[in-house]
Design a protein around this motif. Structure first.
Motif, PDB file in Angstrom:
ATOM      1  N   VAL A 243       0.685  -1.163   0.052  1.00 25.74           N
ATOM      2  CA  VAL A 243       0.055   0.111  -0.010  1.00 25.74           C
ATOM      3  C   VAL A 243       0.778   1.140   0.063  1.00 25.74           C
ATOM      4  CG1 VAL A 243      -1.723   1.206   1.330  1.00 25.74           C
ATOM      5  CG2 VAL A 243      -1.669  -1.221   1.449  1.00 25.74           C
ATOM      6  N   ILE A 244       0.787   2.016  -0.998  1.00 28.06           N
ATOM      7  CA  ILE A 244       1.306   3.441  -0.883  1.00 28.06           C
ATOM      8  C   ILE A 244       0.179   4.328  -0.619  1.00 28.06           C
ATOM      9  CG2 ILE A 244       2.620   4.872  -2.400  1.00 28.06           C
ATOM     10  CD1 ILE A 244       3.604   2.608  -4.057  1.00 28.06           C
ATOM     11  N   VAL A 245       0.599   5.331   0.335  1.00 21.93           N
ATOM     12  CA  VAL A 245      -0.176   6.473   0.750  1.00 21.93           C
ATOM     13  C   VAL A 245       0.335   7.528   0.816  1.00 21.93           C
ATOM     14  CG1 VAL A 245      -2.020   7.382   2.670  1.00 21.93           C
ATOM     15  CG2 VAL A 245      -1.473   4.785   2.394  1.00 21.93           C
ATOM     16  N   PRO A 246      -0.035   8.622  -0.346  1.00 14.91           N
ATOM     17  CA  PRO A 246       0.866   9.879  -0.723  1.00 14.91           C
ATOM     18  C   PRO A 246       0.005  10.821   0.453  1.00 14.91           C
ATOM     19  CG  PRO A 246      -0.667   9.402  -2.368  1.00 14.91           C
ATOM     20  CD  PRO A 246      -0.842   8.072  -1.491  1.00 14.91           C
ATOM     21  N   VAL A 247       1.055  11.466   1.107  1.00 11.73           N
ATOM     22  CA  VAL A 247       0.671  12.488   2.147  1.00 11.73           C
ATOM     23  C   VAL A 247       1.442  13.633   2.309  1.00 11.73           C
ATOM     24  CG1 VAL A 247      -0.602  10.810   3.780  1.00 11.73           C
ATOM     25  CG2 VAL A 247       1.987  11.527   3.931  1.00 11.73           C
ATOM     26  N   ASP A 248       1.122  14.698   2.551  1.00 15.51           N
ATOM     27  CA  ASP A 248       1.935  15.890   2.781  1.00 15.51           C
ATOM     28  C   ASP A 248       2.426  15.909   4.228  1.00 15.51           C
ATOM     29  OD1 ASP A 248       0.152  17.124   4.225  1.00 15.51           O
ATOM     30  OD2 ASP A 248      -0.763  18.293   2.499  1.00 15.51           O
ATOM     31  N   ALA A 249       3.306  16.989   4.505  1.00 18.55           N
ATOM     32  CA  ALA A 249       4.041  17.000   5.736  1.00 18.55           C
ATOM     33  C   ALA A 249       3.211  17.470   6.837  1.00 18.55           C
ATOM     34  CB  ALA A 249       5.560  17.317   5.559  1.00 18.55           C
ATOM     35  N   SER A 250       1.964  17.770   6.445  1.00 21.56           N
ATOM     36  CA  SER A 250       1.097  18.494   7.454  1.00 21.56           C
ATOM     37  C   SER A 250       0.607  17.456   8.665  1.00 21.56           C
ATOM     38  CB  SER A 250      -0.033  19.326   7.010  1.00 21.56           C
ATOM     39  OG  SER A 250      -1.007  18.254   6.673  1.00 21.56           O
ATOM     40  N   GLU A 251       0.554  18.154   9.881  1.00 22.70           N
ATOM     41  CA  GLU A 251       0.199  17.272  10.969  1.00 22.70           C
ATOM     42  C   GLU A 251      -1.169  16.578  10.751  1.00 22.70           C
ATOM     43  OE1 GLU A 251      -0.891  17.913  15.670  1.00 22.70           O
ATOM     44  OE2 GLU A 251       0.098  19.595  14.556  1.00 22.70           O
ATOM     45  N   MET A 252      -1.963  17.406  10.279  1.00 18.36           N
ATOM     46  CA  MET A 252      -3.191  16.676  10.020  1.00 18.36           C
ATOM     47  C   MET A 252      -3.264  15.175   8.769  1.00 18.36           C
ATOM     48  SD  MET A 252      -6.431  16.367  10.824  1.00 18.36           S
ATOM     49  CE  MET A 252      -7.921  16.125  10.494  1.00 18.36           C
ATOM     50  N   SER A 253      -2.251  15.557   8.117  1.00 16.90           N
ATOM     51  CA  SER A 253      -1.987  14.463   6.942  1.00 16.90           C
ATOM     52  C   SER A 253      -1.401  13.149   7.764  1.00 16.90           C
ATOM     53  CB  SER A 253      -1.169  14.879   5.777  1.00 16.90           C
ATOM     54  OG  SER A 253      -1.950  15.526   4.980  1.00 16.90           O
ATOM     55  N   ILE A 254      -0.601  13.437   8.463  1.00 15.57           N
ATOM     56  CA  ILE A 254       0.221  12.451   9.415  1.00 15.57           C
ATOM     57  C   ILE A 254      -0.739  11.856  10.288  1.00 15.57           C
ATOM     58  CG2 ILE A 254       2.113  11.828  10.917  1.00 15.57           C
ATOM     59  CD1 ILE A 254       2.935  12.665   7.965  1.00 15.57           C
ATOM     60  N   HIS A 255      -1.654  12.466  11.016  1.00 18.46           N
ATOM     61  CA  HIS A 255      -2.463  11.955  11.892  1.00 18.46           C
ATOM     62  C   HIS A 255      -3.577  11.112  11.151  1.00 18.46           C
ATOM     63  CE1 HIS A 255      -5.295  11.709  15.435  1.00 18.46           C
ATOM     64  NE2 HIS A 255      -6.236  12.131  14.279  1.00 18.46           N
ATOM     65  N   SER A 256      -4.184  11.720  10.018  1.00 14.89           N
ATOM     66  CA  SER A 256      -5.108  10.865   9.166  1.00 14.89           C
ATOM     67  C   SER A 256      -4.564   9.546   8.710  1.00 14.89           C
ATOM     68  CB  SER A 256      -5.596  11.777   7.951  1.00 14.89           C
ATOM     69  OG  SER A 256      -6.254  12.713   8.343  1.00 14.89           O
ATOM     70  N   LEU A 257      -3.180   9.427   8.469  1.00 13.42           N
ATOM     71  CA  LEU A 257      -2.664   8.367   8.044  1.00 13.42           C
ATOM     72  C   LEU A 257      -2.471   7.394   8.865  1.00 13.42           C
ATOM     73  CD1 LEU A 257      -0.905   6.838   5.817  1.00 13.42           C
ATOM     74  CD2 LEU A 257       1.087   7.948   6.825  1.00 13.42           C
ATOM     75  N   GLU A 258      -2.245   7.770  10.328  1.00 12.12           N
ATOM     76  CA  GLU A 258      -2.232   6.853  11.465  1.00 12.12           C
ATOM     77  C   GLU A 258      -3.479   6.022  11.372  1.00 12.12           C
ATOM     78  OE1 GLU A 258      -0.952   9.228  14.574  1.00 12.12           O
ATOM     79  OE2 GLU A 258       1.108   9.111  14.022  1.00 12.12           O
TER      80      GLU A 258
END
Length: 93
Positions: free
Chosen positions: A78-93
């Protein structure tokens, strides 16, 4: 419930690369009672695709809907593209 992929649904992008696009119909399978049918048929579709193709790439919307959940469940990678924002990292978790 035999699942096959009719050739008229496949788009040849170039030699050795085919696309099976989704359409408006997919929306009806992702919610309500269609969700249960989708959850039952999608793994069968993946099994057919794995037999016919060396690699299967599934592009899902940025939403944790039944398509995304079933794609993750059936994936080897699985590849999940995210940006470095806190919300993106939180959503990925």
């Amino acid at each position: 419930e035999e699942i096959g992929i009719p050739s008229e649904y496949l788009i040849t992008v170039r030699p050795d690369l085919e696309l099976l696009p989704s359409g408006e119909e997919l929306r009806h399978f992702l919610w309500g009672r269609g969700h249960q049918l989708f959850a039952r048929l999608f793994p069968k579709l993946l099994k057919v695709l794995r037999f016919e193709y060396d690699h299967v790439v599934i592009d899902t919307p940025p939403d944790f809907n039944p398509l995304t959940r079933n794609s993750i469940a059936g994936a080897d990678l699985v590849i999940v593209p995210v940006d470095a924002s806190e919300m993106s990292i939180h959503s990925l978790e």
